[in-house]
Design a protein around this motif. Structure first.
Motif, PDB file in Angstrom:
ATOM      1  N   ARG A  35       0.806  -1.232   0.000  1.00 46.42           N
ATOM      2  CA  ARG A  35       0.000   0.000   0.000  1.00 46.42           C
ATOM      3  C   ARG A  35       0.833   1.273   0.000  1.00 46.42           C
ATOM      4  O   ARG A  35       0.275   2.363   0.018  1.00 46.42           O
ATOM      5  CB  ARG A  35      -0.925  -0.018   1.219  1.00 46.42           C
ATOM      6  CG  ARG A  35      -1.905  -1.201   1.158  1.00 46.42           C
ATOM      7  CD  ARG A  35      -2.594  -1.422   2.479  1.00 46.42           C
ATOM      8  NE  ARG A  35      -3.478  -0.317   2.820  1.00 46.42           N
ATOM      9  CZ  ARG A  35      -4.030  -0.169   4.023  1.00 46.42           C
ATOM     10  NH1 ARG A  35      -3.749  -1.028   4.984  1.00 46.42           N
ATOM     11  NH2 ARG A  35      -4.829   0.846   4.254  1.00 46.42           N
ATOM     12  N   ALA A  36       2.150   1.135   0.000  1.00 48.30           N
ATOM     13  CA  ALA A  36       2.992   2.342   0.047  1.00 48.30           C
ATOM     14  C   ALA A  36       4.356   2.103  -0.574  1.00 48.30           C
ATOM     15  O   ALA A  36       4.868   0.981  -0.590  1.00 48.30           O
ATOM     16  CB  ALA A  36       3.163   2.790   1.495  1.00 48.30           C
ATOM     17  N   LEU A  37       4.900   3.195  -1.123  1.00 51.10           N
ATOM     18  CA  LEU A  37       6.284   3.218  -1.599  1.00 51.10           C
ATOM     19  C   LEU A  37       6.956   4.376  -0.871  1.00 51.10           C
ATOM     20  O   LEU A  37       6.296   5.382  -0.601  1.00 51.10           O
ATOM     21  CB  LEU A  37       6.351   3.518  -3.090  1.00 51.10           C
ATOM     22  CG  LEU A  37       6.344   2.391  -4.107  1.00 51.10           C
ATOM     23  CD1 LEU A  37       6.436   2.983  -5.503  1.00 51.10           C
ATOM     24  CD2 LEU A  37       7.497   1.412  -3.877  1.00 51.10           C
ATOM     25  N   GLY A  38       8.222   4.259  -0.573  1.00 54.26           N
ATOM     26  CA  GLY A  38       8.844   5.375   0.139  1.00 54.26           C
ATOM     27  C   GLY A  38      10.336   5.412  -0.035  1.00 54.26           C
ATOM     28  O   GLY A  38      10.967   4.445  -0.483  1.00 54.26           O
ATOM     29  N   THR A  39      10.913   6.572   0.305  1.00 57.30           N
ATOM     30  CA  THR A  39      12.369   6.699   0.301  1.00 57.30           C
ATOM     31  C   THR A  39      12.831   6.934   1.738  1.00 57.30           C
ATOM     32  O   THR A  39      12.096   7.487   2.561  1.00 57.30           O
ATOM     33  CB  THR A  39      12.828   7.894  -0.544  1.00 57.30           C
ATOM     34  OG1 THR A  39      12.241   9.079  -0.004  1.00 57.30           O
ATOM     35  CG2 THR A  39      12.426   7.752  -1.999  1.00 57.30           C
ATOM     36  N   GLY A  40      14.036   6.496   2.025  1.00 58.19           N
ATOM     37  CA  GLY A  40      14.551   6.703   3.368  1.00 58.19           C
ATOM     38  C   GLY A  40      15.966   6.206   3.495  1.00 58.19           C
ATOM     39  O   GLY A  40      16.600   5.816   2.505  1.00 58.19           O
TER      40      GLY A  40
END
Ligand SMILES: [Zn+2]
Length: 544
Positions: free
Chosen positions: A513-518
């Motif tokens: 349900r999500a994509l992200g950078t970190g």
């Protein structure tokens, strides 16, 4: 119940907090009243088994279960869980044999969860606190210093002296003012722990240990034996640190970060498509491009060759990687003289590089130690060098010779982004159509007005946006459960992670349900072996 949380980690060393029910939280590393924190210590049996005792004997005295601290022993299976405080009884005897110290330490670290506090009873002195914290211990007591007081010894980080030192002016703590040796020794230990804490916070515990160990041969040996276990040490080193890497000792060349840089330059980095290279000397100013001498070299080369900087202790720094940690961050004493070991190690790096990446012409625009190293490398891999320095490399005659040597050669496309991506993410991608804006070294890369990467000016690492991640085909992914993260990704939310991930690496967070950078706060292995804490510090999350 006990709880452990770490604030800052620097290799095996860390700062953080340990909490036991009914007790005020203890900031780690600490000298604490461990008998109060752990009432069980008063009655604990089996704590006098030597570390070298064979398995047949140790297994007759299994540690009591369900109490803190949890005893661990080189010959026993790990009984500890996340959040426990583990105790290695008799650790002060381990220093007598540096080789087994390191074997036992690695064995114990590998079988124990990362998020545990480590107690070394009766071990810490002002002169051993730094190496103990560097080895991953964080909780200590006053037993060892009190014993020194009973023996009439005055303790300092540099070693101990007869007790008349109390009035010598070496120290002016309240203990010394009162003529109280016991109070001085305790004070000296707390003070050293405070200093160590500061160095860990700055990511510079290694620099402190390289300095502190000089007066104790066993500590130097421990440092060297740990470095020899490169695979273990490399895993726990962050990919970048904020401060300067001080390469001031012979051991600096064996630091895991230094070796990792050289290995990645040879194994991951993909040079631009050109068959002519120029070897250049380093500069004390970093990144090199900002120095006067490198402006002159770049002007003379005029983009007609691939620029490679020969330097100690890193070996070889391709121009595209000059801002990346530790290439943009090391400091080294410059004498012009390179010792035999330095020459051998660095020539080996150059030879491996040129075997993997053959060039039609290699121009050595070098002098002194760097030139000697280039010659050694050329001989090792059977290549011919051209020379353009008869004078100082930045003297006009040398610069003119370099310019003349490159006459008629075509310009090479400057593709810093391509080189940096290959080094950081281990992939060879097409950067066609990317444009750059900003002021070096603070630059941004875009394609069709969509920003793909920025540079972290502190570490020199690339920071991909979600669009930037689209061009990195695989690797550096952290897969999370079916949820939309609010804030950082915690360890229980991680399903799996690319084994290449180290503390500080840029990662792509991938969920249903999500994509992200970190940025990873732990290695992939530690994400699997811990139960609590932050796995990824999130920069951006997008619902999918
Ligand atoms: Zn004192």
């Amino acid at each position: 119940m006990t709880r452990v949380s770490f604030r800052k980690r620097d290799g095996l060393a860390r700062t953080g907090t340990f909490e036991a029910d009914g007790m005020p939280p203890v900031s780690l590393p600490a000298v604490a009243e461990c008998q109060k924190i752990f009432p069980a210590l008063a009655t604990l049996a089996g704590t006098n088994l030597p570390l070298c005792a064979p398995k047949a004997i140790v297994s007759q005295f299994p540690p009591e279960t369900g109490i803190q601290p949890v005893q661990i022993h080189p010959q026993l299976d790990n009984p500890a869980h996340s959040g426990d405080c583990v105790m290695v009884a008799g650790w002060h005897t381990a220093t007598a044999n540096p080789r087994t110290y390191v074997d036992w330490l690695i064995g114990l670290k590998e079988k124990t969860p990362v998020d545990t506090a480590w107690y070394a009873p009766a071990s810490a002195l002002p002169s051993t606190a730094a190496i103990l914290c560097y080895s991953g211990f964080d909780l200590f007591d006053c037993t060892a210093v009190d014993l020194k007081s009973a023996q009439g010894r005055f303790c300092t980080p540099e070693g101990d002296f007869p007790k008349d030192a109390l009035t010598s002016g070496i120290c002016t703590c309240p203990g010394c003012a009162a003529g109280d040796l016991r109070e001085h020794n305790r004070h000296a230990l707390r003070q050293e722990i405070a200093l160590v804490t500061r160095f860990i916070g700055q990511g510079e515990i290694r620099d402190l240990v390289e300095s502190r160990c000089r007066l104790d041969a066993a500590q130097v040996a421990i440092l060297r034996h740990l470095d020899r276990h490169f695979e273990f040490m490399e895993q726990v080193q962050p990919v970048a640190r904020p401060g300067v890497l001080r390469a001031n000792s012979g051991e600096s060349m064996q630091r895991a970060e230094v070796r990792r840089f050289a290995d990645r330059v040879i194994e991951r980095y993909v040079p631009p498509k050109t068959d002519i290279a120029v070897l250049l000397p380093c500069s004390s100013k970093k990144p090199y491009s900002l120095s006067q001498s490198h402006r002159k070299y770049q002007q003379a080369v005029g983009g007609r060759a691939h620029e490679l900087i020969v330097t100690s202790p890193l070996g070889l720094v391709p121009r595209e990687l000059e801002t990346v940690y530790p290439a943009g961050h090391y400091d080294v004493p410059v004498t012009g003289y390179w010792d035999a070991e330095e020459c051998a190690v660095i020539a080996g790096i150059l030879a491996r590089y040129f075997q993997k990446h053959p060039y039609r012409r290699i121009i050595a625009h070098l002098e002194g130690g760097a030139l000697k190293v280039a010659r050694m490398a050329a001989e090792q891999c059977g290549i011919a060098l051209e020379y353009t320095c008869t004078d100082h490399p930045s003297a006009n005659t040398a610069l003119n010779a370099l310019d003349a040597a490159l006459a008629g050669e075509r310009r090479v496309k400057d593709d810093r982004l391509h080189g940096m991506i290959s080094y950081q993410f281990n992939c060879d991608i097409d950067t066609k159509g990317t444009t750059l804006r900003g002021h070096f070294p603070e630059v941004f890369y875009s394609r069709s007005n969509v920003q793909l990467f920025s540079i972290d000016t502190g570490t020199g690492m690339l920071r991909p946006t979600l669009d930037g991640w689209k061009i990195i085909p695989d690797g550096y992914r952290v897969y999370i459960d079916d949820f939309i993260p609010e804030g950082d990704i915690l360890i229980p939310g991680v399903v799996s992670a690319d084994p290449a991930i180290r503390d500080g690496d840029e990662v792509l967070i991938v969920g249903l349900r999500a994509l992200g950078t970190g940025r990873a706060a732990l290695t992939a292995d530690e994400m699997q072996r811990s139960r609590r804490g932050v796995a990824v510090r999130v920069r951006k999350i997008k619902r999918v």
